[in-house]
Design an enzyme around this catalytic site. Structure first.
Site, short mmCIF file in Angstrom:
data_model
loop_
_atom_site.label_atom_id
_atom_site.label_comp_id
_atom_site.label_asym_id
_atom_site.label_seq_id
_atom_site.Cartn_x
_atom_site.Cartn_y
_atom_site.Cartn_z
N LYS A 37 17.29 -1.70 -8.41
CA LYS A 37 16.42 -2.13 -7.68
C LYS A 37 17.03 -3.18 -6.52
O LYS A 37 16.93 -3.31 -5.13
CB LYS A 37 15.24 -2.61 -8.21
CG LYS A 37 14.17 -3.11 -7.23
CD LYS A 37 13.02 -4.07 -8.10
CE LYS A 37 12.12 -3.46 -9.02
NZ LYS A 37 11.16 -4.17 -9.52
N THR A 124 -0.07 -13.73 -12.91
CA THR A 124 -1.31 -13.78 -13.88
C THR A 124 -1.56 -13.94 -15.20
O THR A 124 -0.92 -12.72 -15.74
CB THR A 124 -2.51 -12.75 -13.35
OG1 THR A 124 -2.46 -12.55 -11.66
CG2 THR A 124 -3.77 -12.73 -13.75
N ARG A 157 -3.68 -9.38 -1.65
CA ARG A 157 -4.31 -8.12 -1.72
C ARG A 157 -3.22 -7.05 -1.33
O ARG A 157 -2.66 -7.29 -0.25
CB ARG A 157 -5.65 -8.09 -0.79
CG ARG A 157 -6.62 -9.05 -1.12
CD ARG A 157 -7.65 -9.23 -0.08
NE ARG A 157 -6.94 -9.86 0.94
CZ ARG A 157 -7.50 -9.58 2.29
NH1 ARG A 157 -8.48 -9.03 2.57
NH2 ARG A 157 -6.81 -10.30 3.39
N ASN A 214 -10.49 -12.68 -9.99
CA ASN A 214 -10.84 -11.26 -10.40
C ASN A 214 -11.81 -10.65 -11.18
O ASN A 214 -12.29 -9.56 -10.79
CB ASN A 214 -9.32 -10.86 -11.04
CG ASN A 214 -8.19 -10.65 -10.09
OD1 ASN A 214 -8.22 -10.72 -9.01
ND2 ASN A 214 -6.85 -10.57 -10.71
N CYS A 266 -4.15 -4.55 -11.08
CA CYS A 266 -4.37 -5.86 -11.45
C CYS A 266 -6.06 -5.93 -11.86
O CYS A 266 -6.07 -6.39 -13.07
CB CYS A 266 -4.64 -6.89 -9.92
SG CYS A 266 -3.04 -7.22 -9.42
N LYS A 269 -6.65 -4.24 -15.95
CA LYS A 269 -6.04 -4.94 -16.94
C LYS A 269 -6.38 -6.72 -17.04
O LYS A 269 -6.55 -7.14 -17.84
CB LYS A 269 -4.61 -4.65 -16.64
CG LYS A 269 -3.86 -5.25 -15.56
CD LYS A 269 -3.06 -6.51 -15.84
CE LYS A 269 -2.14 -6.77 -14.54
NZ LYS A 269 -1.68 -8.51 -14.94
N LYS A 329 -5.88 2.43 -3.45
CA LYS A 329 -6.69 2.02 -2.28
C LYS A 329 -5.71 2.32 -1.01
O LYS A 329 -4.44 2.61 -1.28
CB LYS A 329 -6.91 0.37 -2.42
CG LYS A 329 -5.67 -0.29 -2.51
CD LYS A 329 -5.55 -1.81 -2.42
CE LYS A 329 -6.32 -2.43 -1.21
NZ LYS A 329 -6.23 -3.99 -1.21
N ARG A 336 -1.08 2.85 -9.83
CA ARG A 336 -1.62 2.28 -11.15
C ARG A 336 -3.24 2.53 -11.31
O ARG A 336 -3.88 2.12 -10.54
CB ARG A 336 -1.20 0.96 -11.47
CG ARG A 336 0.64 0.88 -11.51
CD ARG A 336 1.04 -0.67 -11.48
NE ARG A 336 0.72 -1.28 -10.26
CZ ARG A 336 0.90 -2.57 -10.18
NH1 ARG A 336 1.61 -3.38 -11.29
NH2 ARG A 336 0.76 -3.16 -8.81
#
Length: 439
Positions: A37, A124, A157, A214, A266, A269, A329, A336
């Site tokens: 990566k 988070t 977002r 959330n 997000c 979970k 989305k 995921r």
């Protein structure tokens, strides 16, 4: 002299934060343990799809403000402020969050911290994590109490991450000293000068802001989807119901869009981890409603399969099904917990021949679900289809011409999983149009 920043973890959050902070003029060093990566990022090759981020990455690499490494020793020597941006996925078989990546970063970085610095968590996390990591940092770092921790949750977002980083609607910092607050005020000075609100608080409140946000968002989405269930039973129209509710300023129309529900890395979970942590704190009853929020969300997927089966004549056997969308989305390649792929796999398991198309998420989908078939366009996967499902509301799907698409399908059956299409236009073109929560 401006602070030098490191970003530890170069996934979705880390890569965005590193490029954006470099674009603000900081010298930034990104770190990841994934050497492949890092090699891609050094070459200006972004491992994720995020509008605008590719240009930002290349511009700041060329300007020399942004570099990448796999060395914690180099990061510790370079940085004055270290941002931790690693993931906290759901533990396998549990609701609780897995914070092992955070601990691994602290345990790898701390032994090299020989001078005063600030470590800033952005992940988070379950409330209480920051206090535990602050103690670990002081215990493991040669600089001891000269190493401080702050918590600065992210509110990005997907699809709007660059804008949300450079122009956030608020900045929250949980700090244990005025010195830590002063440093972060200086780091975020461009945003604060532009009028972005700053909330300065303690560790647990800063941690709770993200999980509470959330949880509220998930609740709002599941509320309108619960109303969709009632609308179907009562032969009402949830789109018109949502529109009427949106004019009430106490409620508002944002995230009041009925459809297939939420997914991604997000919301699902995070609400489960919030419930698990509340249970550990003895406050599980306070969040018991989130179980139903989660259940409503998952029921939308099953109902989508039911609607498609009804249009297929009661069975998927011998049925060609076109699925428009794989990402959870639009404007993202993140699959995921994708509702779209969940529906596609369920239909295939019930005997349907499923072909999937998505503008940017096909490579990720192919790796995760090689059992599905894929096509190169909406028209490609719709050819000879008996049912078409719109499951991710990409603009190119919303703008499809129902007459043109109708010429390639075997039967004009459309299930709109996102309530994104003009129902009357599709029906006028001879389509049997169905959508969640609508007559």
């Amino acid at each position: 002299m401006p602070y030098r920043l490191t970003v530890l973890g170069t996934g979705y959050l880390g890569a965005t934060h590193a490029a954006c902070m470099a674009d603000l003029g900081f010298e930034v060093l990104g770190l990841d343990v994934d050497a492949a990566k890092i090699a891609r990022l050094r070459a200006g090759d972004l491992p994720i799809y995020e509008p605008g981020l590719d240009e930002l990455l290349k511009r700041n690499l060329e300007a020399g403000r942004l570099r990448f490494t796999t060395s914690y020793e180099e990061a510790a020597e370079f940085g004055d402020v270290h941002f931790i941006c690693v993931g906290t996925p759901q533990k396998p078989g549990e609701y609780a969050a897995d914070t092992s990546y955070l601990d691994a970063v602290v345990e790898s970085l701390a032994p090299h911290l020989t001078r005063e610095c600030l470590v800033v968590g952005k992940s988070t996390v379950p409330v209480g994590t920051a206090a535990r990591l602050a103690e670990k940092l002081v215990r493991l770092a040669p600089a001891g109490e000269q190493v401080e921790l702050a918590w600065n949750p992210e509110f990005l977002r997907e699809g709007y991450a660059v804008r949300d980083t450079l122009h956030p609607d608020r900045i929250v910092i949980g700090v244990a000293s005025e010195k830590a607050e002063k440093i972060l005020r200086e780091v975020y000075a461009p945003m604060l000068t532009a009028g972005v609100p700053l909330i300065v608080t303690d560790y647990p409140t800063a941690e709770l802001v993200k999980t509470a946000a959330n949880a509220f968002l998930a609740t709002k989405i599941s509320f309108i989807n619960a109303m969709a269930e009632v609308c179907e039973a009562a032969h009402a129209d949830v789109k018109q119901l949502s529109l009427a509710l949106s004019y009430d300023e106490r409620i508002g129309g944002k995230f009041l869009n009925p459809g297939l529900g939420f997914g991604g890395g997000c919301l699902p979970k995070d609400i489960r981890a919030f419930m698990a942590r509340a249970g550990e704190l003895g406050a599980d009853q306070a969040l018991s409603f989130l179980r139903e929020v989660d259940a409503i969300n998952m029921r939308r997927r099953a109902r989508m399969v039911d609607l498609a089966r009804e249009l297929a004549g009661g069975s998927f056997h011998g049925c060609n099904v076109a699925v428009l969308g794989a990402a959870f989305k639009p404007n993202s390649d993140d699959i995921r917990d994708s509702p779209a792929l969940d529906v596609a796999v369920n239909i295939r398991n019930q005997g349907g021949r499923v072909r999937v198309y998505d503008p940017v998420a096909l490579d990720n989908a192919r790796r995760a679900h090689p059992e599905l078939e894929y096509g190169e366009s909406a028209f490609d996967v719709a050819r000879a289809a008996h049912v078409v499902l719109l499951l991710t509301e990409w603009q190119e799907f919303v703008e499809l011409d129902p007459e043109e698409l109708g010429r390639v399908v075997a039967e004009r059956n459309m299930v709109d999983g996102r309530n994104a299409l003009d129902a009357e236009a599709w029906r006028a073109a001879g389509w049997h149009y169905r959508a969640l929560g609508r007559p």
